[in-house]
Scaffold this motif. Structure first.
Motif, mmCIF file in Angstrom:
data_model
loop_
_atom_site.group_PDB
_atom_site.id
_atom_site.type_symbol
_atom_site.label_atom_id
_atom_site.label_comp_id
_atom_site.label_asym_id
_atom_site.label_seq_id
_atom_site.Cartn_x
_atom_site.Cartn_y
_atom_site.Cartn_z
ATOM 1 N N LYS A 137 -0.084 1.196 -3.567
ATOM 2 C CA LYS A 137 0.524 1.035 -1.802
ATOM 3 C C LYS A 137 2.105 1.328 -1.751
ATOM 4 O O LYS A 137 1.761 2.025 -0.973
ATOM 5 C CB LYS A 137 0.021 -0.697 -1.530
ATOM 6 N N ALA A 140 2.203 5.437 -1.756
ATOM 7 C CA ALA A 140 1.237 5.650 -0.210
ATOM 8 C C ALA A 140 2.425 6.614 0.320
ATOM 9 O O ALA A 140 3.751 6.313 0.950
ATOM 10 C CB ALA A 140 0.819 4.367 0.872
ATOM 11 N N TYR A 323 -6.380 -0.627 5.864
ATOM 12 C CA TYR A 323 -6.068 0.461 5.150
ATOM 13 C C TYR A 323 -5.148 -0.075 4.147
ATOM 14 O O TYR A 323 -5.217 -0.275 2.976
ATOM 15 C CB TYR A 323 -5.178 1.520 6.092
ATOM 16 N N SER A 324 -4.291 -0.552 4.289
ATOM 17 C CA SER A 324 -2.925 -1.521 3.887
ATOM 18 C C SER A 324 -3.656 -2.780 2.669
ATOM 19 O O SER A 324 -3.292 -3.190 1.429
ATOM 20 C CB SER A 324 -1.955 -2.909 4.786
ATOM 21 N N THR A 325 -4.678 -3.255 3.961
ATOM 22 C CA THR A 325 -5.668 -4.329 3.311
ATOM 23 C C THR A 325 -6.290 -3.602 1.631
ATOM 24 O O THR A 325 -6.911 -3.876 0.280
ATOM 25 C CB THR A 325 -7.054 -4.677 3.693
ATOM 26 N N LEU A 327 -4.886 -0.494 0.219
ATOM 27 C CA LEU A 327 -4.267 -0.743 -0.717
ATOM 28 C C LEU A 327 -4.717 -1.778 -1.931
ATOM 29 O O LEU A 327 -3.720 -1.954 -3.140
ATOM 30 C CB LEU A 327 -3.014 0.354 -0.516
ATOM 31 N N ASP A 328 -3.742 -2.962 -0.911
ATOM 32 C CA ASP A 328 -3.348 -4.414 -1.660
ATOM 33 C C ASP A 328 -4.631 -4.622 -2.743
ATOM 34 O O ASP A 328 -4.247 -4.925 -3.850
ATOM 35 C CB ASP A 328 -3.332 -5.303 -0.879
ATOM 36 N N ASP A 331 -4.572 -1.965 -6.118
ATOM 37 C CA ASP A 331 -3.421 -2.569 -6.560
ATOM 38 C C ASP A 331 -4.137 -4.061 -7.663
ATOM 39 O O ASP A 331 -4.035 -4.208 -8.990
ATOM 40 C CB ASP A 331 -2.198 -3.232 -6.136
ATOM 41 N N ALA A 377 1.147 2.490 5.674
ATOM 42 C CA ALA A 377 0.534 1.295 4.465
ATOM 43 C C ALA A 377 1.744 0.256 5.500
ATOM 44 O O ALA A 377 2.729 0.090 5.357
ATOM 45 C CB ALA A 377 1.223 1.118 3.301
ATOM 46 N N ARG A 379 3.504 -2.991 5.271
ATOM 47 C CA ARG A 379 4.563 -3.901 3.966
ATOM 48 C C ARG A 379 4.177 -5.373 4.554
ATOM 49 O O ARG A 379 4.648 -5.988 5.646
ATOM 50 C CB ARG A 379 6.199 -4.044 3.778
#
Length: 385
Positions: A137, A140, A323-325, A327-328, A331, A377, A379
């Motif tokens: 993330k 990104a 999208y953030s979910t 990437l998280d 990770d 992304a 935060r």
């Protein structure tokens, strides 16, 4: 990404023959005989976003070869994470803009998206193998902007629906063969130089590789498996270089049961013809590759869409939150979450297409065309104290 329907373990790199990689290992020169379009600076709407960490790859390559230890390898692999991740959003935008996913163009782009996801998995496994932890993330990128690490200066990666200019200026510019870049005398480091330097460090240091924390997954038609020895490292890096960014080979140097490198596949879309070897060299003179009917997503300007209507704001936030979910969760998967967590990321990724397509079908209020996803992304907000 997609899961193995049978849930069966597979041997590392089972699908690849690595015949093309033998030329790289032996140092044999490769000649690219296909003329391609010149790289362009990006869309005409909007400027260029500020470049992150200018020259980071140049600094890595400036370290003497005999001083590149395990920490150097970890730093280089994190740059590789950023490079591989940076290709996926622009390719997704091109794919989702194609109205009929049964077309040859959609099939070509779908395959390449799968390859890039596989490459991301490879470099994440490599980083875990040497005791690191991928920061996906955090890597990104913001679009429009340069490729991470300062490679291929002059290439601006922006997000747009599929057009001939987008294929030329973004897709083919990202994937341009190493030999072509050498001939153009670019001053910035190239992706091929970067991966060759990384592979050289592995050969010199020969670090102990741990399979603990690495992930196994069926990624489209590729098998992502733990990397446990130097042979696996050689094969993994060869896949990335031969399939896409960093290739030094001609179109004939493809894997035994694979396709030519991504640059040539995108070239078929741009030229509207399949690539064929003729008495005059490689040329786009084969069967027609008709350009598809597309959703006219306009290039996203610096700073994102200005003053979007309420419904568009909702879709943009929904897309970015999903999208953030993704990437998280990626990770978390390489931080010990394992196969089930990676599966959750894959499931979440499937939810990106619906809001993206809805955006691409919404007329833009300010420029010709429609809206589209921004791939921002988000935060996490810290709890109030």
């Amino acid at each position: 990404m997609s899961e193995d329907p049978d849930g069966q373990a597979v041997a590392p790199f089972r699908r690849r023959s690595f015949l093309a990689s033998a030329a790289l290992a032996s140092g044999a020169p490769a000649v690219v005989a296909v003329a391609g379009p010149a790289q362009a600076a990006g869309p005409t709407t909007g400027g260029v976003a500020a470049a992150p960490a200018v020259g980071s790859v140049a600094r890595l390559l400036a370290v003497p070869a005999d001083s590149r230890g395990v920490n150097w390898i970890r730093s280089a692999l994190q740059v590789a994470v950023a490079l591989e991740l940076a290709t996926i959003p622009p390719y997704f935008c091109g794919l989702w803009s194609v109205k009929d996913r049964r077309t040859e163009v959609a099939r070509l782009i779908q395959r390449i998206v799968g390859d890039e996801m596989y490459h991301l998995g490879i470099v994440c496994n490599l980083l875990v193998a040497v005791g690191g932890r991928p920061q996906i993330k955090a890597a990104a990128p913001v679009y429009p902007g340069p490729l991470p690490g300062g490679v291929r200066a002059g290439v601006t990666v922006y997000l747009s629906g599929l057009t001939k200019a987008y294929v030329r200026d973004v897709m083919m510019a990202i994937e341009a063969p190493e030999e072509s870049l050498v001939r153009s005398a670019q001053a910035s480091p190239t992706v091929g130089e970067f991966y060759e330097g990384l592979l050289g460090a592995f050969r010199t240091v020969r670090p102990e590789l741990s399979a603990r924390g690495q992930l196994s997954q069926y990624v489209f038609s590729d098998d992502l498996s733990p990397i446990e020895n130097l042979d696996h490292v050689e094969q993994a890096v060869a896949i990335i270089m031969e399939q896409g960014e960093g290739t030094t080979s001609s179109p004939s140097a493809s894997f035994e049961d694979d396709h030519p490198a991504h640059y040539y596949a995108f070239g078929e879309i741009y030229h509207g013809r399949e690539l064929r070897h003729t008495e005059h060299g490689w040329q786009y003179v084969g069967a027609p590759v008709p350009f598809p009917d597309v959703r006219p997503m306009a290039p996203i300007p610096v700073g994102g869409w200005p003053n979007p209507p309420a419904r568009v704001r909702q879709l943009l936030h929904h897309f970015d939150a999903t999208y953030s979910t993704v990437l998280d969760t990626l990770d978390a998967a390489w931080a010990g979450g394992g196969h089930r967590t990676l599966g959750a990321a894959i499931h979440a990724m499937r939810g990106l297409e619906r809001p993206a397509v809805e955006l691409m079908e919404t007329p833009n209020l300010y420029v010709p065309g429609t809206y589209g996803p921004q791939f921002r992304a988000l935060r996490r907000r810290l709890p109030a104290s």
